[in-house]
Design an enzyme around this catalytic site. Structure first.
Site, PDB file in Angstrom:
ATOM      1  N   GLU A 147       0.326   8.550   7.498  1.00  0.00           N
ATOM      2  CA  GLU A 147      -0.605   9.136   8.471  1.00  0.00           C
ATOM      3  C   GLU A 147       0.170   9.688   9.650  1.00  0.00           C
ATOM      4  O   GLU A 147       1.076   9.033  10.170  1.00  0.00           O
ATOM      5  CB  GLU A 147      -1.591   8.113   9.051  1.00  0.00           C
ATOM      6  N   ASN A 153       2.538   4.832   9.382  1.00  0.00           N
ATOM      7  CA  ASN A 153       1.626   5.664  10.168  1.00  0.00           C
ATOM      8  C   ASN A 153       2.201   5.820  11.567  1.00  0.00           C
ATOM      9  O   ASN A 153       2.577   4.832  12.196  1.00  0.00           O
ATOM     10  CB  ASN A 153       0.246   5.020  10.276  1.00  0.00           C
ATOM     11  N   GLU A 174      -2.740  -0.546   7.720  1.00  0.00           N
ATOM     12  CA  GLU A 174      -2.603  -1.044   9.084  1.00  0.00           C
ATOM     13  C   GLU A 174      -3.182  -2.441   9.289  1.00  0.00           C
ATOM     14  O   GLU A 174      -4.148  -2.615  10.055  1.00  0.00           O
ATOM     15  CB  GLU A 174      -3.247  -0.061  10.065  1.00  0.00           C
ATOM     16  N   ARG A 189      -4.591  10.674  -0.320  1.00  0.00           N
ATOM     17  CA  ARG A 189      -4.644   9.245  -0.011  1.00  0.00           C
ATOM     18  C   ARG A 189      -6.059   8.904   0.439  1.00  0.00           C
ATOM     19  O   ARG A 189      -6.503   9.366   1.476  1.00  0.00           O
ATOM     20  CB  ARG A 189      -3.620   8.933   1.085  1.00  0.00           C
ATOM     21  N   HIS A 205      -9.087  -0.371   3.655  1.00  0.00           N
ATOM     22  CA  HIS A 205      -9.005   0.359   4.925  1.00  0.00           C
ATOM     23  C   HIS A 205     -10.183  -0.110   5.782  1.00  0.00           C
ATOM     24  O   HIS A 205     -11.038   0.677   6.178  1.00  0.00           O
ATOM     25  CB  HIS A 205      -9.011   1.868   4.683  1.00  0.00           C
ATOM     26  N   TYR A 208       1.638   7.906  15.394  1.00  0.00           N
ATOM     27  CA  TYR A 208       0.896   8.821  16.272  1.00  0.00           C
ATOM     28  C   TYR A 208       1.572   9.018  17.630  1.00  0.00           C
ATOM     29  O   TYR A 208       1.599  10.113  18.158  1.00  0.00           O
ATOM     30  CB  TYR A 208      -0.538   8.305  16.489  1.00  0.00           C
TER      31      TYR A 208
HETATM   32  C1  GCO Z   1      -5.717   4.317  11.951  1.00  0.00           C
HETATM   33  C2  GCO Z   1      -6.434   4.548  10.705  1.00  0.00           C
HETATM   34  C3  GCO Z   1      -7.233   5.792  10.688  1.00  0.00           C
HETATM   35  C4  GCO Z   1      -7.561   6.398  12.026  1.00  0.00           C
HETATM   36  C5  GCO Z   1      -6.436   7.244  12.549  1.00  0.00           C
HETATM   37  C6  GCO Z   1      -6.707   7.838  13.903  1.00  0.00           C
HETATM   38  O1  GCO Z   1      -4.550   4.586  12.004  1.00  0.00           O
HETATM   39  O2  GCO Z   1      -6.317   3.861  12.913  1.00  0.00           O
HETATM   40  O3  GCO Z   1      -5.667   4.446   9.575  1.00  0.00           O
HETATM   41  O4  GCO Z   1      -8.366   5.338  10.041  1.00  0.00           O
HETATM   42  O5  GCO Z   1      -8.692   7.168  11.946  1.00  0.00           O
HETATM   43  O6  GCO Z   1      -5.287   6.489  12.659  1.00  0.00           O
HETATM   44  O7  GCO Z   1      -6.924   6.847  14.850  1.00  0.00           O
END
Ligand code: GCO
Length: 513
Positions: A388, A311, A184, A95, A139, A313
């Site tokens: 992600e 995505n 995002e 990707r 992006h 985290y």
């Molecule tokens: C985001 C982006 C990435 C970042 C990653 C870590 O999610 O902010 O897609 O470019 O680098 O997430 O923060």
């Protein structure tokens, strides 16, 4: 995506997400992700125009340490080497994002052939290595010329994006496996125009909400344009950073609802249901009447998607602020003064229990499982892809002294302490990176994904962020997310332990023990 009961990490009796030996379906995709401005460098080459991130990163005080993407990983010049690394890691898919200002230096007008040629080489190089190209159109590197005309706060940017999508679709619409319109849009709108932490660095709640709508519109216009020109049968998608929102305390439901509206339903509403949620419009009524949503826009935005990119985290913990005590602001985003949550002044983001990554983000694989399950419940027929997931950590670097020293009988190997990456002399070489934290993070989140699969979630794949260490936006090069290490002095790439671990997973679709 919401959970109004109080939940924290490490709930008693909860799974620890450290299973081994889990087997994924044979057609489950394991890939890796990057983005143009974060890796390419070569910002002045072959006709590329300036983007808002060039301007922002060159503005003193905006990016940690004054770092810029001018060189980044120099991927633009090291394309073949990077493709070979992807092949060696057994990636099924890659990707990447296309830099709009390489294709249209001012965001309008005819295509810049040299820009098209670069991505054409990338796409062909992937296909030649058996790796499926997953292309993101945007992006975050908006051509600066379009920002000068109002950026995403202006409708004309969405219209220009449709034209850009048509150009790119005509050029690559015979070879791309999956098209992703936006990465995002939450960040583009709210961090770019609300909090000011991202380019263009504005702190204007009205512009942030206008940007939300124009990004949504751009998504719809791009899919329409692509459908009109591609000649293969690609998948269409968008990537959203959906927020997993927990509430603290009995009266937190309204805070959870409000952040869910701004953070999630502002995008899934129009894209997947064809309407903005009524509560979002009500919550933001003091900022705007949303008169910039014109007749017909919602039909354009509401496109069937083959796959929704997610995505993930970490999670958020919110409550209603009492208006008296000092307001906490732990939403995981760099605080530069403005708010990324227009109209949500009464919501407080609380610090969550650890452990944390180097970004200060709490590690909670259960959040990923919860997110996937809630998407299954809300959008039962929508296939999903984790586009992600990953973590920044201080990596423990294993060094070997240069051959000359070794020949002189020097015992040549040692590990640098975590966080210390520059203790070696110029001649010594990094030979291995023992990133046990990252392997553990990936193992636990991929286990969470597997648990979701077992519960009937239509999850098609997983992309680790990121293939290599790169420019982490406002944090510059201070945060390393890669499974491949990049030495920013020499640009030498060294696969970390996590890369070897991931390569084993991708070769067998079985989680290594
Ligand atoms: C985001 C982006 C990435 C970042 C990653 C870590 O999610 O902010 O897609 O470019 O680098 O997430 O923060």
């Amino acid at each position: 995506m919401t959970d109004s009961t109080t939940t924290t990490a490490a709930t008693e009796g909860a799974p620890d997400y450290r299973d081994g030996g889990l087997v994924f379906p044979a057609d489950f995709t394991f890939g890796s992700a990057t983005a143009s401005y974060q890796i390419e460098g070569a910002v002045h080459e072959d006709g590329r125009g300036p983007s808002i991130w060039d301007t922002f990163s060159h503005t003193p005080g905006r990016v940690f340490n004054g770092d810029t993407g001018d060189v980044a990983d120099d991927h633009y010049h090291r394309l073949d080497e990077d493709l070979d690394i992807m092949k060696a890691l057994n990636l099924h898919a890659y990707r990447f994002s296309i830099a709009w200002p390489r294709i249209q230096p001012t965001g309008r007008g005819p295509a810049n052939q040299a820009g098209l040629d670069f991505y054409s080489r990338l796409i062909d190089g992937l296909i030649a290595r058996g790796i499926r190209p997953v292309a993101t159109l945007y992006h975050w590197d908006l051509p600066q010329a379009l920002e000068d005309e109002g950026g995403w706060a202006a409708r004309s940017t969405a219209e220009a994006f449709g034209e850009y999508a048509r150009i790119v679709g005509e050029a690559f619409g015979d070879r791309i496996h999956t098209w992703t319109t936006l990465n995002e849009p939450w960040c583009s709108a709210y961090l770019g125009y609300g909090s000011g932490a991202h380019a263009p660095g504005l702190t204007d709640p009205l512009k942030a909400l206008r940007a939300v709508h124009h990004l949504n519109l751009a998504h719809g216009l791009a899919i329409e344009a692509l459908r009109g020109v591609v000649t293969n049968d690609p998948q269409y998608s968008v990537t959203l950073n959906l927020h997993v929102i927990r509430g603290e305390g009995d009266d937190s439901a309204d805070a959870v609802r409000q952040i869910d509206a701004l953070g999630n339903r502002a995008f899934t509403g129009p894209m997947l249901r064809g309407a903005y949620p009524a509560d979002l419009l009500a919550d933001t009524a003091s900022i705007t009447d949303w008169g910039f949503v014109l007749e017909g826009d919602l039909e354009i935005i509401h496109q069937p998607l083959d796959v929704l990119g997610v995505n993930y985290y970490s999670t958020n913990l919110v409550r209603v602020w009492d208006g008296v005590s000092p307001k906490q602001n732990a939403d995981g985003h760099k605080d530069v003064g403005g708010s990324p949550w227009p109209g949500a002044d009464r919501v407080e983001f609380l610090q969550q229990p650890g452990p944390y990554t180097e970004m200060g983000w709490n590690i909670e694989p259960a959040g990923l499982e919860d997110l996937l399950l809630s998407l299954r419940d809300e959008f039962p027929n929508q296939p999903l892809m984790i586009t992600e997931n990953g973590a920044a950590f201080d990596d423990s670097v294993h060094l070997e002294l240069a051959a000359t020293d070794a020949a002189a009988g020097v015992v040549a190997v040692h590990d640098a302490a975590p966080g210390v990456v520059a203790v070696h002399d110029a001649a010594s070489e990094v030979v291995a990176v023992h990133d046990a934290d990252r392997v553990d993070y990936l193992r636990r989140h991929i286990t969470a994904a597997h648990r979701a699969l077992e519960q009937g979630v239509d999850l098609r794949g997983y992309f680790v962020w990121s293939l290599m260490d790169n420019f982490e936006w406002g944090y510059g090069y201070s945060k390393r997310f890669g499974i491949v290490r990049v030495d920013y002095d020499t640009l030498v790439r060294v696969p970390k332990d996590s890369a070897h671990w991931y390569a084993e997973l991708a070769s067998s679709n079985r989680l290594p023990d």
